[in-house]
Design an enzyme around this catalytic site. Structure first.
Site, mmCIF file in Angstrom:
data_model
loop_
_atom_site.group_PDB
_atom_site.id
_atom_site.type_symbol
_atom_site.label_atom_id
_atom_site.label_comp_id
_atom_site.label_asym_id
_atom_site.label_seq_id
_atom_site.Cartn_x
_atom_site.Cartn_y
_atom_site.Cartn_z
ATOM 1 N N ASP A 39 0.825 -1.215 0.000
ATOM 2 C CA ASP A 39 0.000 0.000 0.000
ATOM 3 C C ASP A 39 0.856 1.260 0.000
ATOM 4 O O ASP A 39 0.511 2.252 0.652
ATOM 5 C CB ASP A 39 -0.944 0.010 1.205
ATOM 6 C CG ASP A 39 -0.219 -0.143 2.533
ATOM 7 O OD1 ASP A 39 1.022 -0.304 2.506
ATOM 8 O OD2 ASP A 39 -0.882 -0.111 3.587
ATOM 9 N N ASP A 49 9.329 -3.346 13.361
ATOM 10 C CA ASP A 49 9.821 -1.977 13.167
ATOM 11 C C ASP A 49 10.197 -1.327 14.498
ATOM 12 O O ASP A 49 11.245 -0.670 14.597
ATOM 13 C CB ASP A 49 8.797 -1.123 12.408
ATOM 14 C CG ASP A 49 7.383 -1.234 12.964
ATOM 15 O OD1 ASP A 49 7.145 -2.079 13.851
ATOM 16 O OD2 ASP A 49 6.502 -0.472 12.512
#
Length: 453
Positions: free
Chosen positions: A215, A292
Site C-alpha cells: 500500500d 519496526d
C-alpha cells in the site's frame, strides 16, 4: 678455481629453483584444500537449510546457490563495501552492478492496493535493472485474487525486461498472533529466503534490498534516490538503513527536494538495507512481532543512524486492512510525496558523511535564535531567520510538537525524525524551527562538533 666456483653457483641456483617450486606447490595445494573444505561446508549448510518456496526453487538449486556464493567470494567488485567511487565535482558514482539490489514487496490480502502499487512501480522503474531489480513479491496466504494480480503483473514486468519472482509464505497451523506478529514472521522468512539465495537462482546473491509493502506509492525518482544513497549505506558503518520517508514531511512544512539528513529514528515505509547487515546482525535475531519498533531499540540500532529525505519518496495510501489499523492515517495523509524528479547522479552527497554532517548540522542549530514560544519562533521565521526552542523531557517535547503540528510519539526514547535530540520543521515551508533539548544536553550530544560561541 673458477670452474669450482661456477659449479657451486649452478648448484645454488638449482637449489633455489627447486625450493621455489616446492613452496609454490605447497601454496597451490593449501589453496585447493581451502577451496575444497569451503565447498564442503557450503554443501552441508545448503543441505541443512530449510527450503519452502516451492514455486521458485527447482532441482539443482542448492548447487547453483553454492556456485553463486563462491562467485561472490572471488569475483572482483562483488564486495558491496568496495563500490564507492568519486565523480568529478564530488558526486558519488555508485558502481552498483545490475541485479544486485532487488525490490522486495510484501503483500497479503489487499489485491486492490497491490494493483495500485505494482502499477505505480511499473511506470517508474528503470529498465537498466541497476536498482529494484529483480522484483520479488512475497505473498502471505494464498488468496486467489492476490495471486491473480501478481501473475498479471509478472507477465507485464517480464515483457518490459524486468525479472519478476513470486514467493508464497507457507502458513503453519501453530502460528498464532495479531497482524503485527504475522507480518514480522513473514518479513523474516522472506528476507531469509532472499539473502540465502532461495528466491531465484539466475543471479548472484544480492548486495542489498529495497523493501516496500502493498500500500505504498512511490515518487518518480524513488529508484534513483536509492541508487544514489546505496554507496553511503555500503561504506558507512554508522548507517543501519536508508529510508524514503519523512514522518513529519507535511506539504506546508518541507521545501527542499534535494536535501537529505541523518536521523536516529527508523522511519520505514520504503527502505533499504545491506546483505551484510542482515547476515552479520539482524537475521539471526529477527523478532516474531513488531519488527519496526524492535529495529528502533538500542540493542538493534547500536547508535547507528538512518538516511531520510526532507521530502518523502513514498506515500502510504492503505487506509483499510493493514496491520496498524491505519493508526497514523491522519498524519500519513498529510505527508507530501515528491513529484519533481531529482537528477541524483549529479548530486554531491558527501555532506551526509558522519563527520561532515555533524559539524554542519551543529553549526546550523547553534546559529539559530533561541526563543521561548511558538509566536517568537514564527516571528523569527517570518523575518528570514532560523529559531531554536528548547523542550524538557518527553512531555515537554510533546507539548511543543503539538503546537507545530509534528508527530509527538517516541520509540525507545527517540522522537520521530530526531537527530541527537533535534527535531526540525519549516513552518510555512520557510526557515527552520529546531526543537532541541536544553543547551548543555544539546552541546554534549554533538561533542567536539559543537561550535565555540
Amino acid at each position: 678455481m673458477q670452474k669450482g666456483t661456477k659449479k657451486r653457483r649452478r648448484k645454488r641456483q638449482r637449489g633455489s629453483m627447486i625450493a621455489a617450486t616446492l613452496i609454490g606447490s605447497c601454496i597451490a595445494l593449501l589453496f585447493f584444500v581451502w577451496v575444497f573444505v569451503s565447498f564442503q561446508a557450503l554443501i552441508l549448510e545448503s543441505q541443512s537449510a530449510v527450503s519452502s518456496s516451492h514455486n521458485v526453487i527447482g532441482p539443482g538449486h542448492n548447487v547453483a546457490n553454492i556456485v553463486r556464493q563462491i562467485e561472490n567470494a572471488f569475483v572482483p567488485g562483488n564486495n558491496a563495501g568496495n563500490k564507492v567511487q568519486k565523480m568529478e565535482g564530488g558526486a558519488l558514482q555508485s558502481g552498483i552492478q545490475p541485479y544486485q539490489s532487488p525490490l522486495l514487496i510484501f503483500t497479503c490480502s489487499r489485491a486492490n492496493y497491490l494493483t495500485e502499487t505494482l502499477d505505480n512501480i511499473y511506470s517508474s522503474i528503470p529498465t537498466t535493472c541497476v536498482m529494484g531489480c529483480p522484483i520479488v513479491v512475497s505473498q502471505d496466504k494464498d488468496i486467489p485474487e492476490v495471486t491473480k494480480v501478481i501473475e498479471t503483473f509478472k507477465a507485464k514486468f517480464e515483457a518490459k525486461g524486468i525479472p519478476f519472482y513470486h514467493l508464497v509464505h507457507p502458513t503453519t497451523t501453530n502460528l498464532r498472533g495479531n497482524a503485527y506478529n504475522l507480518l514480522a514472521v513473514h518479513y523474516g522468512w522472506a528476507l531469509r529466503t532472499l539473502f540465502d539465495g532461495k528466491a531465484y537462482d539466475k543471479y548472484t546473491l544480492p548486495d542489498r534490498v529495497i523493501i516496500l509493502e502493498e500500500d505504498l506509492r512511490i515518487a518518480p525518482d524513488f529508484f534513483d534516490y536509492f541508487e544514489a544513497t546505496a554507496p553511503l549505506l555500503d561504506s558507512d558503518p554508522k548507517l543501519l538503513a536508508v529510508s524514503a520517508f519523512n514522518d513529519n514531511g507535511y506539504s506546508s512544512q518541507v521545501s527542499d527536494a534535494k536535501r537529505l539528513l541523518r536521523s536516529d529514528f527508523f522511519p520505514g515505509l520504503g527502505w533499504m538495507m545491506t546483505r551484510n547487515t542482515w547476515v552479520n546482525d539482524l537475521g539471526a535475531k529477527w523478532p516474531t512481532g513488531y519488527w519496526d519498533d524492535w529495529l528502533r531499540e538500542p540493542q538493534q540500532r547500536q547508535n547507528r543512524q538512518f538516511i531520510r529525505p526532507e521530502i518523502t519518496r513514498t506515500f502510504h495510501f492503505g487506509a483499510k486492512g493493514g496491520a496498524s489499523g491505519n493508526q497514523f492515517g491522519g498524519n500519513l495523509n498529510r505527508v507530501m510525496l515528491n513529484t519533481a524528479p531529482i537528477e541524483w547522479k549529479s548530486e554531491d552527497l558527501s555532506y551526509l558523511e558522519p563527520e561532515k554532517f555533524d559539524n554542519d548540522y551543529a553549526h546550523q542549530v547553534a546559529s539559530a535564535k533561541l526563543v521561548h514560544s511558538r509566536n517568537e519562533a514564527l516571528e523569527q521565521v517570518n523575518s528570514g531567520n532560523n529559531a531554536r526552542i528548547e523542550y524538557k523531557g518527553i512531555d515537554g517535547f510533546r507539548n511543543i510538537a503539538r503546537q507545530f503540528n509534528l508527530m509527538t510519539d517516541e520509540k525507545a526514547g527517540i522522537f520521530r525524525t530526531a537527530y541527537k535530540g533535534v527535531v526540525e520543521t519549516r513552518p510555512n515551508g520557510g526557515n527552520f524551527v529546531y526543537l532541541t533539548p536544553p543547551f548543555e544536553e544539546l552541546r554534549a550530544s554533538f561533542g567536539d562538533k559543537w561550535p565555540n560561541q
